[in-house]
Design an enzyme around this catalytic site. Sequence first.
Site, PDB file in Angstrom:
ATOM      1  CB  SER A  22      18.229 -41.707   1.700  1.00  0.00           C
ATOM      2  OG  SER A  22      19.069 -42.694   1.123  1.00  0.00           O
ATOM      3  CD  GLU A  44      14.239 -51.846  14.577  1.00  0.00           C
ATOM      4  OE1 GLU A  44      13.666 -51.362  15.580  1.00  0.00           O
ATOM      5  OE2 GLU A  44      14.251 -51.260  13.474  1.00  0.00           O
ATOM      6  CE  LYS A  48      17.979 -46.120   8.805  1.00  0.00           C
ATOM      7  NZ  LYS A  48      18.775 -46.040   7.550  1.00  0.00           N
TER       8      LYS A  48
HETATM    9  C1  LIG Z   1      18.553 -46.904   6.451  1.00  0.00           C
HETATM   10  C2  LIG Z   1      18.800 -46.232   5.183  1.00  0.00           C
HETATM   11  C3  LIG Z   1      17.990 -46.463   4.049  1.00  0.00           C
HETATM   12  C4  LIG Z   1      16.895 -47.483   4.003  1.00  0.00           C
HETATM   13  O1  LIG Z   1      15.828 -47.264   4.869  1.00  0.00           O
HETATM   14  P1  LIG Z   1      14.416 -46.718   4.368  1.00  0.00           P
HETATM   15  O2  LIG Z   1      13.543 -46.905   5.553  1.00  0.00           O
HETATM   16  O3  LIG Z   1      13.998 -47.560   3.200  1.00  0.00           O
HETATM   17  O4  LIG Z   1      14.586 -45.300   3.993  1.00  0.00           O
HETATM   18  C5  LIG Z   1      18.229 -45.709   2.909  1.00  0.00           C
HETATM   19  N1  LIG Z   1      19.236 -44.805   2.854  1.00  0.00           N
HETATM   20  C6  LIG Z   1      20.044 -44.588   3.909  1.00  0.00           C
HETATM   21  C7  LIG Z   1      21.128 -43.574   3.773  1.00  0.00           C
HETATM   22  C8  LIG Z   1      19.855 -45.281   5.104  1.00  0.00           C
HETATM   23  O5  LIG Z   1      20.670 -45.047   6.145  1.00  0.00           O
END
Ligand SMILES: *Cc1c(COP(=O)(O)O)cnc(C)c1O
Length: 405
Positions: free
Chosen positions: A386, A118, A96
């Site tokens: 992610s 948000e 993020k």
């Molecule tokens: C917020 C988050 C997501 C989901 O958000 P996307 O916009 O779909 O990437 C996925 N993985 C993690 C670790 C997150 O914090």
Amino acid sequence: MAVNNPETQTVKLQEYFGDYGGQYVPDAVKPALDEVADYFNRYRDDPDFNAELNDLLKNYDGRETPLYFAEALTKHLNGAQIYLKREDLNHLGAHKINNTLGQILLAKRMGKTRIIAETGAGQHGVATAAVAARFGMSCDIYMGAKDCERQKLNVFRMTLMGANVHPAGKPGEGTLEDAVGAAFADLAAHQDNTYYIVGSAVGPYPYPAMVKKFQSVISREARQQFLDQIGRLPDAVIACVGGGSNAIGAFANFLDDKEVRLIGAEGAGKGADTPQNAATLTNGTVGVNDGMKSYVLKNPDGSIKRTYSISAGLDYPGVGPEHSYLKDIKRAEYFPITDDEAVNAFQLLSKLEGIIPALESSHAVAQAIKMAPQMSKDQVLMVNLSGRGDKDVQQVANYLGIDVE
Ligand SMILES: *Cc1c(COP(=O)(O)O)cnc(C)c1O
């Protein structure tokens, strides 16, 4: 200030992806969105802007993130070779920050002094509070009243970094939808000094295209890392899809490589065919929500469905417009992953590689666990990891019935 230098106007941001996207908002916020689009078109290829962003990505965030060959997992699955793009190693433990750093630099160029955002479970709020602190801007975060209760630690993290957290919606009930509404109302009232940092590749133009641009650093690095490390591109790229920002960032620089399959893993909760899921691209219909036209999960009466996923970051009834388009044109494929499958993947990656993935990312790992054994040993899968799973350890223990209190 109007932006009318023709040289900086040549590369226009994409407003529509096929029929999806657009700017479905009240007239009161259109000027604010148009101002963001003007500035982004002006600065996206500006050398000074990108030099400042790249310096922050390197020295504040810790990029580039490794592309790691998961040898033990590969051996265990006895099929395709699995590489992990380690977005879990970013500052604050997820992708993020790639986006919030980009957007706050834009806010600075626009002369804004106040940041709003948000947040659902609080991860985007934390990533926003951090960059607002770094740039000395005041910061107001809207978070559903019920989410504030459920995620007290994230509220405290944001407060530590100087943000004001405002519960949105009815006490004990308000969720992300209420927070989005409150943030847009704030923007309409304070657009002279305020910049709204949207957290995923969703919302009205220009956010889906802009967030994609900032998250595409993931595939820009990964594509080059594959060429350097194994001399070829992967056969498939897998990412989890909530709003779709880490996925579109992981896909972006492979979109033109038609031989690379692009695969999204959605939160199927208790099962895509049960009432408790968040599998928007599997079960949704086309509609307008959160300022954009895209697939969305709706009740028969047209209201937005209450979704469910074990993973807070995937628990969202909408999805970014470009994913709706990529699904329709069959450039990307999207599969549902249940809570059980995600928790199994969470445990397996921890045990075999010593890497605890976020529950969101565990959905992408689960998809790889399904696919790899069907593929040959000379084929290659990239999983976009992610985020890290430290935030989810308590929840997984509860799910497994293990007492860690
Ligand atoms: C917020 C988050 C997501 C989901 O958000 P996307 O916009 O779909 O990437 C996925 N993985 C993690 C670790 C997150 O914090």
